[in-house]
Every structure is written in C-alpha cells, then in structure tokens.
Design an enzyme around this catalytic site. Structure first.
Site, PDB file in Angstrom:
ATOM      1  N   HIS A 104       2.635  44.919  10.297  1.00  0.00           N
ATOM      2  CA  HIS A 104       1.805  46.048  11.161  1.00  0.00           C
ATOM      3  C   HIS A 104       2.180  45.865  12.664  1.00  0.00           C
ATOM      4  CE1 HIS A 104       0.203  41.693  12.012  1.00  0.00           C
ATOM      5  NE2 HIS A 104       0.029  42.145  13.172  1.00  0.00           N
TER       6      HIS A 104
ATOM      7  N   SER B  92       1.902  37.996  16.589  1.00  0.00           N
ATOM      8  CA  SER B  92       2.430  38.500  15.160  1.00  0.00           C
ATOM      9  C   SER B  92       4.022  38.653  15.145  1.00  0.00           C
ATOM     10  CB  SER B  92       1.591  39.727  14.797  1.00  0.00           C
ATOM     11  OG  SER B  92       0.502  39.528  14.118  1.00  0.00           O
TER      12      SER B  92
ATOM     13  N   ASP C 145       3.277  42.307   4.337  1.00  0.00           N
ATOM     14  CA  ASP C 145       3.087  42.131   5.876  1.00  0.00           C
ATOM     15  C   ASP C 145       4.392  41.652   6.743  1.00  0.00           C
ATOM     16  OD1 ASP C 145       1.924  43.379   8.421  1.00  0.00           O
ATOM     17  OD2 ASP C 145       1.047  41.399   8.569  1.00  0.00           O
TER      18      ASP C 145
END
Length: 294
Positions: free
Chosen positions: A137, A242, A167
């Site tokens: 993402h 992330s 992801d």
C-alpha cells in the site's frame, strides 16, 4: 692404636706419610682390621652412589608427569553469540533500511509539475542486488517512487512485484549505494520474543522502537478485506512505519510491518501493531488483503 690410625688415613687417601715402627707388635691383626674397614667404606660408597642414581631417576620421572591436583589444558568451544540489545540491533539493521517517498499520478514529462508527494513509508534491502521489500500500500498507485539509502544517496525505483492480498511489494532501484548491505532474514517468531521496529513514522527518519511479540496468527480487519497469519507486537509504529522491518534480538528480520489496530479513526498507535511474517512476505503464506494501513 697407631696401626688403626694408619689404616683410616690410607683409606681416606691422605697424602700424609705416617710410618709404623718396624718393631711394632700386632701388625698382622692391624692389617686385618684395615682391610675390613676398607671394605665397609667401599660398600658405603656403592650404596650412596646407588641411592643418588635412584633419586635422580625418580625426580626426572616426576617432572614428566602431571603434578597431583593439576589440570591439563583443554580447548572448549567458543560461546555462541548472545542476544543483542535494541541499540545493537538498530546499528546492525540501519544500513539495510530505506526511506520511501511516492508521488501520485503518471510519471511523465507533461504532468511532472502536477505530481505531489502522497505517501511516505519504509523498506528494507533483502538481496545483494538491491531488491527492497516493503508494504504494497506504500507504493500502490504511485507515479514516482524515490528511495533514500542510509548513506543519504537517493534513487528512483520501480515496483518489481506486488501482492495486494499479502500487502507486500518488492522494488527495484535504478542505482545502488556504494555499499549494499542486505538484511539477514530470520525464521519464525515466538510469543514473548524481544523485537525492534525500524522505520520512518510520521516522517521521522531512521526511528526505532522496541517491544515484544504479543501474539501470533492474528487477523487485521477493516472494511471489506482482512489479512490473517500476522505477528502482533507492541513496539510503537505509526503512519510511515509501513514496510519497515520487525527484527528479533539476533538482528534478523522476522516480519514486515503493515498495520496497527486502533478502534478510533485517529490512525495512531495504541499498543498493537501487525507484521507479515517474513516467510509469508517472501511468498510462503496466504492472505486475503489487509487494513488498516499505516
């Protein structure tokens, strides 16, 4: 008595000339006593010589044998490297961690001025060819991707592969730093393991936090999708973390940070973070998608 004195002096090898008178009485008996004395002296000398030889042999043999109570030197295997603390883990992994910045829109000369930065995240170099592992993402829909290495140099990068269900994405940089330091990838994590998260939360580059593995096989839910098999941990992470590595106390990457749990819409850390296990991130696991995103 002069005969006895003559015998002893002769036996000791004295050079003094002591002569008996020719008319001395008892000369044959004196000679007999002198012979016996000489024999005794010779026997004593032989015994003394034998005792000296025996003592020398015993002493020489004792020098070759270990003394009682002494320990012979021995080699022992070197101790295995112990667990590292958070500072050591951070220093070991930092050369492998990159800052990822993306801009939205198509990357073309015509609209280059209209492109604006839309996301910041983290990645980790996992191969000597410079391949970077990150969260999908972070780069989803990006028109341009720029990575900044630990030495401050920058490079454009492209998405080599992406798995939205996990992801997870891999990036190929256009150029490499002078020294490429791939991270060491570890095995499975266990509940209670010490872990360190390294990333760029809220744009604060090269930040690190520490905690423990709180649970395994977790499911991160939100909206219509979810991803299972995640590592739950309590090292603080926030937007920008992330794609960063979750690292054990051996400086081995055991997961890739992808999400946090927050029952509000704030999107900030409240003690629960999630990471895709490194085996699943490399294609060994399954998933159904993931939210919320960091």
């Amino acid at each position: 008595m002069q005969s006895g004195g003559l015998a002893v002096t002769a036996a000791l090898g004295s050079g003094t000339d002591l002569r008996a008178e020719p008319s001395e009485v008892g000369e044959p008996a004196g000679r007999s006593r002198a012979a016996r004395l000489r024999r005794k002296v010779l026997v004593g000398l032989v015994l003394a010589w034998a005792l000296a030889i025996t003592a020398a042999v015993v002493l020489r043999g004792g020098g070759d044998s270990p003394q009682p109570g002494s320990a012979a030197p021995s080699t022992s295997p070197s101790a295995s490297e112990g667990p590292l603390d958070a500072t050591q883990v951070y220093r070991t992994l930092l050369p492998s961690v990159v800052l990822i910045r993306t801009t939205a829109g198509a990357a073309s000369a015509e609209n280059a001025n209209a492109m604006t930065e839309s996301a910041t995240g983290t990645g980790v170099i996992v191969n000597a060819d410079g391949t970077i592992l990150t969260a999908a993402h972070v780069v989803d829909g990006a028109g341009r991707i720029t990575v900044t290495y630990a030495d401050g140099t920058e490079s454009a990068a492209t998405v080599a592969a992406a798995d939205a269900k996990q992801d997870i994405a891999t990036l190929t940089p256009a150029t490499l730093p002078q020294t490429v330091v791939p991270a060491v990838l570890g095995g499975a994590a266990e509940v209670g393991d010490d872990v360190v998260a390294i990333g760029n939360p809220l744009g604060l580059t090269a930040s690190t936090t520490s905690g423990v593995v709180s649970g395994l096989d977790r499911v991160a839910r939100g909206g219509p999708t979810a991803i299972s098999g995640l590592i739950q941990f309590d090292a603080a992470v926030n937007p920008g973390s992330s794609g960063g590595p979750l690292v054990n106390d051996r400086a081995q990457v055991v997961g890739v940070v992808i999400a946090l749990a927050n029952p509000t819409d704030a999107g900030t850390f409240i003690g629960i973070g999630f990471a895709v296990p490194i085996g699943a991130a490399l294609g060994a696991g399954r998933g159904d998608g993931q939210v919320p995103l960091l």
